[in-house]
Design an enzyme around this catalytic site. Sequence first.
Site, short mmCIF file in Angstrom:
data_model
loop_
_atom_site.label_atom_id
_atom_site.label_comp_id
_atom_site.label_asym_id
_atom_site.label_seq_id
_atom_site.Cartn_x
_atom_site.Cartn_y
_atom_site.Cartn_z
N ARG A 74 -15.13 -48.56 -23.50
CA ARG A 74 -14.52 -47.88 -24.65
C ARG A 74 -14.55 -48.79 -25.86
O ARG A 74 -14.35 -49.99 -25.76
CB ARG A 74 -13.06 -47.53 -24.34
CG ARG A 74 -12.86 -46.19 -23.70
CD ARG A 74 -11.39 -45.87 -23.54
NE ARG A 74 -10.73 -46.80 -22.65
CZ ARG A 74 -9.92 -47.75 -23.04
NH1 ARG A 74 -9.63 -47.91 -24.32
NH2 ARG A 74 -9.37 -48.56 -22.16
N TYR A 202 -20.77 -43.26 -22.89
CA TYR A 202 -20.03 -43.94 -21.82
C TYR A 202 -18.59 -43.44 -21.67
O TYR A 202 -17.86 -43.30 -22.66
CB TYR A 202 -20.00 -45.46 -22.07
CG TYR A 202 -19.08 -46.12 -21.08
CD1 TYR A 202 -19.53 -46.39 -19.80
CD2 TYR A 202 -17.75 -46.35 -21.38
CE1 TYR A 202 -18.68 -46.89 -18.84
CE2 TYR A 202 -16.89 -46.86 -20.44
CZ TYR A 202 -17.36 -47.13 -19.17
OH TYR A 202 -16.50 -47.61 -18.23
N GLY A 203 -18.14 -43.28 -20.45
CA GLY A 203 -16.74 -43.09 -20.03
C GLY A 203 -15.84 -42.40 -21.02
O GLY A 203 -16.13 -41.31 -21.51
N LYS A 211 -9.43 -39.54 -21.81
CA LYS A 211 -8.49 -40.19 -22.72
C LYS A 211 -8.32 -39.38 -24.01
O LYS A 211 -7.22 -39.32 -24.57
CB LYS A 211 -8.97 -41.60 -23.06
CG LYS A 211 -9.39 -42.43 -21.86
CD LYS A 211 -8.28 -42.70 -20.89
CE LYS A 211 -8.74 -43.69 -19.83
NZ LYS A 211 -7.71 -44.00 -18.86
N HIS A 231 -0.41 -42.38 -19.34
CA HIS A 231 -1.50 -43.12 -18.68
C HIS A 231 -0.95 -43.70 -17.38
O HIS A 231 -0.67 -44.90 -17.30
CB HIS A 231 -1.96 -44.23 -19.64
CG HIS A 231 -3.20 -44.94 -19.20
ND1 HIS A 231 -3.46 -46.25 -19.52
CD2 HIS A 231 -4.27 -44.52 -18.49
CE1 HIS A 231 -4.63 -46.61 -19.02
NE2 HIS A 231 -5.14 -45.58 -18.40
N SER A 253 -5.76 -50.24 -18.54
CA SER A 253 -7.02 -49.98 -17.84
C SER A 253 -7.48 -51.20 -17.06
O SER A 253 -7.36 -52.33 -17.53
CB SER A 253 -8.11 -49.61 -18.85
OG SER A 253 -7.73 -48.45 -19.55
N CYS A 255 -6.29 -52.60 -14.30
CA CYS A 255 -5.25 -53.48 -13.76
C CYS A 255 -4.82 -53.04 -12.37
O CYS A 255 -3.72 -53.38 -11.91
CB CYS A 255 -4.03 -53.51 -14.68
SG CYS A 255 -4.29 -54.45 -16.18
N ASN A 259 -6.25 -48.89 -7.08
CA ASN A 259 -5.88 -49.55 -5.82
C ASN A 259 -4.48 -49.16 -5.37
O ASN A 259 -4.23 -48.87 -4.21
CB ASN A 259 -5.94 -51.08 -5.97
CG ASN A 259 -7.35 -51.58 -6.18
OD1 ASN A 259 -8.32 -50.86 -5.92
ND2 ASN A 259 -7.48 -52.81 -6.66
N ASP A 278 -4.88 -41.98 -12.73
CA ASP A 278 -5.06 -42.42 -14.12
C ASP A 278 -4.16 -41.71 -15.12
O ASP A 278 -3.63 -42.35 -16.02
CB ASP A 278 -6.52 -42.23 -14.53
CG ASP A 278 -6.89 -42.98 -15.80
OD1 ASP A 278 -6.41 -44.12 -15.98
OD2 ASP A 278 -7.65 -42.44 -16.63
N ARG A 371 -18.57 -48.32 -12.92
CA ARG A 371 -17.63 -47.30 -12.44
C ARG A 371 -18.23 -46.44 -11.33
O ARG A 371 -19.44 -46.31 -11.22
CB ARG A 371 -17.25 -46.38 -13.61
CG ARG A 371 -16.57 -47.10 -14.77
CD ARG A 371 -15.09 -47.17 -14.56
NE ARG A 371 -14.41 -48.00 -15.56
CZ ARG A 371 -13.13 -47.86 -15.85
NH1 ARG A 371 -12.37 -46.98 -15.23
NH2 ARG A 371 -12.56 -48.65 -16.74
N ARG A 402 -0.86 -57.23 -16.30
CA ARG A 402 -1.41 -58.44 -15.72
C ARG A 402 -0.74 -59.60 -16.43
O ARG A 402 -1.01 -59.82 -17.61
CB ARG A 402 -2.89 -58.47 -16.08
CG ARG A 402 -3.83 -58.64 -15.00
CD ARG A 402 -5.24 -58.46 -15.51
NE ARG A 402 -5.95 -57.61 -14.60
CZ ARG A 402 -6.40 -58.00 -13.42
NH1 ARG A 402 -6.28 -59.26 -13.05
NH2 ARG A 402 -7.01 -57.17 -12.62
N ASP A 497 0.13 -55.05 0.56
CA ASP A 497 1.46 -55.65 0.65
C ASP A 497 2.37 -55.20 -0.48
O ASP A 497 3.58 -55.47 -0.45
CB ASP A 497 1.35 -57.17 0.69
CG ASP A 497 0.91 -57.66 2.06
OD1 ASP A 497 1.48 -57.18 3.06
OD2 ASP A 497 -0.03 -58.49 2.14
O1 SAT Z 1 -11.44 -44.95 -20.94
S1 SAT Z 1 -12.26 -44.94 -19.75
O2 SAT Z 1 -12.12 -43.67 -19.09
O3 SAT Z 1 -13.65 -45.23 -20.09
C1 SAT Z 1 -11.78 -46.17 -18.69
C2 SAT Z 1 -10.43 -46.70 -18.87
O4 SAT Z 1 -10.15 -47.34 -19.86
O5 SAT Z 1 -9.59 -46.50 -17.96
MN MN Z 2 -7.18 -45.44 -17.51
#
Ligand code: SAT
Ligand code: MN
Length: 593
Positions: A74, A202-203, A211, A231, A253, A255, A259, A278, A371, A402, A497
């Site tokens: 982005r 892209y994305g 977003k 978010h 994003s 982080c 997971n 997300d 991705r 983080r 954990d």
């Molecule tokens: O914004 S994207 O969907 O490209 C990826 C992100 O920042 O989570």
């Molecule tokens: Mn995101």
Amino acid sequence: MPETFPSLNPSLRAWLQAGAAHFRPENIVVCDGSEAERERIQSAMVGDGTLIPLDPQTQPRSFLYRTDPSDVARTEHLTFICSDDRDDAGPTNNWMSPAEARTRVWPLFEGAMRGRTMYVVPYLLGPVGSIYSRVGVQITDSPYVVLSLRIMTRMGRVALQHLGAGDDFVRGIHSLGDLHPDRRFILHFPAEAEIWSIGSGYGGNALLSKKCHALRIESARARREGWLAEHMLILGITSPARVTHYVAAAFPSACGKTNLAMLVPTLPGWTIDTVGDDICWMHPGADGRLWAINPECGMFGVAPGTGPKTNPNAVRALRHDVIYTNVALRRGGRPWWEGLSKLEHGEVLDDWRGSPWVTGKASPAAHPNARFTVPLQQCPTASGTFDAPEGVPISAILFGGRRARVAPLIYEARNWAHGVYVGATLVSETTAAATGDVGVPRQDPMAMVPFCGYNMGDYFAHWLKVGKSLPRAPRIFHVNWFRTDASGRYLWPGFGDNIRVLQWIFDRLSGKASGQETPIGVVPRQEELDVEGLDLSPDRLRELLAVDREAWSQETRRVGEFLRSFGDRLPSALRNEQAVQVKRLLLAASHLN
Ligand code: SAT
Ligand code: MN
């Protein structure tokens, strides 16, 4: 080029006709979301070499796509909010006046689709039949975007059915243009519910449902309507006693949201239900709780670092029907990225650009922001709750970033207003999800800085107002899996954990854990965290939970400056919270817990 779109409703038709006249595509395809359509687009892309089929034996119906090397994340500096009044975009957004957008950006779309196909992609955000769901229509000249939207959203006929004869849809126009960063813009018009994106494939720059629509446009609408577009991942957790709580968690994003959304608990008897990884839309319900839906039905997850140890459920989700972007390719057609598996010594791969790459080379084979795009239902922990029209009730909200230092593993806010302060003062180190330096701490309130469609001062006020209206508001926590010791080693094992931290949240919700008051909130007593079986000494546990007065005083000063940047748009309740924290720190002893 057809002059009309006979089967579409009149307002959609009028908008498409005006668009087509300006973009001048060679063909127009209105997408229906069918299998046949997917196969047609796929084989055309395989034919022209833009989509690389992977090994059909081990990776059925999966493909690799490579973006232009200048278009891999982005681009926040080219992303704008176009409101009449600059103050409505606020200090954390770039602003462009609608008049400037028309003279500077609209002409870039003129004839931009010459020689290309214009795809019309109707999509539904949210479950079929949900009163919370919204329709968007994206015009795009990128077939990769069409295939991706088909995974990420409920796309095609189902969206047109939801729209019916109505006019209430978000209008997104997207063209690759010439992909030159000098002619790349991602513009949002919250008042008109419009998005214009040009120059990137892209994305988040190009999949406008994500977003741009689900966050920037809908956050502005949510403010008008009294709900929250966030978010956040959404996760259901069931304890051995069969108590289920749903939590929503905001992290910047890359982080670890994906997971956490599908973690494999290391404590026996706990199970997980992945609702979203997300984006989360939360509405106050008649029962006084917040009810959450995931507007998406696919994942656009960060590949590097995803492996059988860190996220086995994601690896299982990737067995078939995946579109990979900018990963590396092993001979024989298998995808690869750093953290997935061990390579043969001396093995030669194609890196994310398609150039030969030999094991041991210093630069990574996959792009750090590579991705995977995959349907959420392929994840073994997705039980289908993401399809529930009413959503799921949220018991707790987590904010996290983080942080190598300062922030303890977990603490709880004293109440909603304090929780809004905790979210508003969130700091995280930057990642490869956006262009720019990696590892630099930045203020990222609610992990929404890149995604809030209006002035964040007003956004904080909106959060405070929503909380006030909720008799059964979620409790608010801050987590940090990334604290390190003096030598830079992570103190907490993380991943599966993290269930131990979620267990403490359960114990707070049930009243079982009393925790320990500190000036920043309630931190677990050491004995309240189940660390059995971990290689974690009492000293390291103490370090993990420590609240250091000096470090927090500095942090609070910095935060104060940041909050002041919102001027008179900063709600007084947050000014109060800031003053309270300064005072509490002054009064505290140097070792706070
Ligand atoms: O914004 S994207 O969907 O490209 C990826 C992100 O920042 O989570
Ligand atoms: Mn995101």
